[in-house]
Design an enzyme around this catalytic site. Structure first.
Site, short mmCIF file in Angstrom:
data_model
loop_
_atom_site.label_atom_id
_atom_site.label_comp_id
_atom_site.label_asym_id
_atom_site.label_seq_id
_atom_site.Cartn_x
_atom_site.Cartn_y
_atom_site.Cartn_z
N LYS A 196 12.42 12.10 -7.57
CA LYS A 196 10.99 12.41 -7.52
C LYS A 196 10.35 12.43 -8.90
O LYS A 196 9.30 11.84 -9.11
CB LYS A 196 10.73 13.78 -6.87
N ARG A 229 23.01 14.45 -14.11
CA ARG A 229 21.92 15.06 -14.87
C ARG A 229 22.39 16.36 -15.53
O ARG A 229 21.98 16.69 -16.65
CB ARG A 229 20.73 15.35 -13.93
N ARG A 287 6.45 23.00 -0.81
CA ARG A 287 7.85 23.05 -0.38
C ARG A 287 8.04 24.00 0.79
O ARG A 287 9.16 24.10 1.31
CB ARG A 287 8.73 23.54 -1.54
P1 AMP Z 1 12.29 20.77 -9.36
O1 AMP Z 1 12.16 20.42 -10.79
O2 AMP Z 1 11.16 20.23 -8.52
O3 AMP Z 1 13.64 20.43 -8.79
O4 AMP Z 1 12.17 22.36 -9.26
C1 AMP Z 1 13.09 23.19 -9.92
C2 AMP Z 1 13.02 24.60 -9.35
O5 AMP Z 1 11.70 25.14 -9.58
C3 AMP Z 1 13.22 24.72 -7.85
O6 AMP Z 1 14.60 24.75 -7.49
C4 AMP Z 1 12.53 26.04 -7.56
O7 AMP Z 1 13.29 27.15 -7.99
C5 AMP Z 1 11.31 25.95 -8.48
N1 AMP Z 1 10.19 25.29 -7.79
C6 AMP Z 1 9.63 24.09 -8.09
N2 AMP Z 1 8.63 23.80 -7.24
C7 AMP Z 1 8.54 24.83 -6.37
C8 AMP Z 1 7.73 25.12 -5.25
N3 AMP Z 1 6.78 24.26 -4.82
N4 AMP Z 1 7.92 26.30 -4.61
C9 AMP Z 1 8.85 27.18 -5.02
N5 AMP Z 1 9.68 26.96 -6.04
C10 AMP Z 1 9.53 25.80 -6.73
#
Ligand code: AMP
Length: 196
Positions: A14, A128, A89
């Site tokens: 993503k 990663r 999410r």
């Molecule tokens: P990502 O970089 O999108 O994989 O997000 C990393 C972490 O940030 C996730 O595992 C969550 O802990 C937090 N996070 C990111 N986006 C959200 C969201 N929309 N709702 C809740 N937690 C989020």
């Protein structure tokens, strides 16, 4: 004016695709994960709170996340469109985004679902972990993030599919191939890159 969401399991690519699409479509890519990580790095109160959830592979509470996104979408550069990466999410986040857009008299144009099988996503995340050392990319936490995604986020695809918004894209293959697939599918729906 393009308003898009990018949804897919951790490791589907993503973040990479969001940056590429942002350039191609001329809209800002807004990643809640990146905003949380920036706050963790600069040691803000939000960062301290977010880190306690992120390091366990849990979602940051809806209230906190929704406030953050409402503020970000109210910024000038998001007025003419956006690409949200990793938000919403949860069903509560979907409700918040719906209300926000409705008040503005706007609507989503499409929801891009990036698919990838679990073996592939786990191996990408482990790679990663080696390359970037993200604190939530350990094997246990990765497994938990995939479970949380399946339980809380995967069902949102059906919600958006019922609205006719979902474009499902195979996330396997080279970065360029995947970008072209997405751009092509968007163009088919009349969502095109701006003329330079
Ligand atoms: P990502 O970089 O999108 O994989 O997000 C990393 C972490 O940030 C996730 O595992 C969550 O802990 C937090 N996070 C990111 N986006 C959200 C969201 N929309 N709702 C809740 N937690 C989020």
């Amino acid at each position: 004016m393009t308003r898009l969401l990018l949804i897919g399991p951790p490791g589907a690519g993503k973040g990479t695709q969001a940056l590429r699409l942002s350039e191609r479509l001329g809209v800002p890519a807004i990643s809640t994960g990146d905003i949380f990580r920036e706050n963790v790095n600069s040691g803000t109160e939000l960062g301290v709170l977010a880190k306690s959830f992120m390091d366990r592979g849990e979602y940051v509470p809806d209230e906190v996340t929704n406030d953050l996104v409402r503020d970000r979408l109210a910024a000038a550069d998001a007025g003419t469109g956006f690409l949200l990466d990793g938000y919403p999410r949860t069903t509560e986040q979907v409700r918040t985004l719906d209300r926000f857009l409705e008040r503005q008299g706007h609507a989503l144009d499409a929801v891009v679902q990036l698919t990838a099988d679990q073996d592939e996503t786990v191996s990408r995340l482990l790679k990663r972990a080696r390359d970037q050392g993200r604190s939530d990319d350990t094997e246990d936490v990765i497994r938990h993030r995939l479970e949380v995604y399946a339980a809380q986020t995967a069902p949102l695809i059906d919600v958006y599919a019922a609205r006719g918004l979902v474009i499902s894209i195979d996330g396997l293959g080279s970065m360029d191939d995947v970008t072209e697939r997405i751009v092509g599918a968007l163009a088919e729906r009349g969502i095109s890159q701006p003329v330079a």
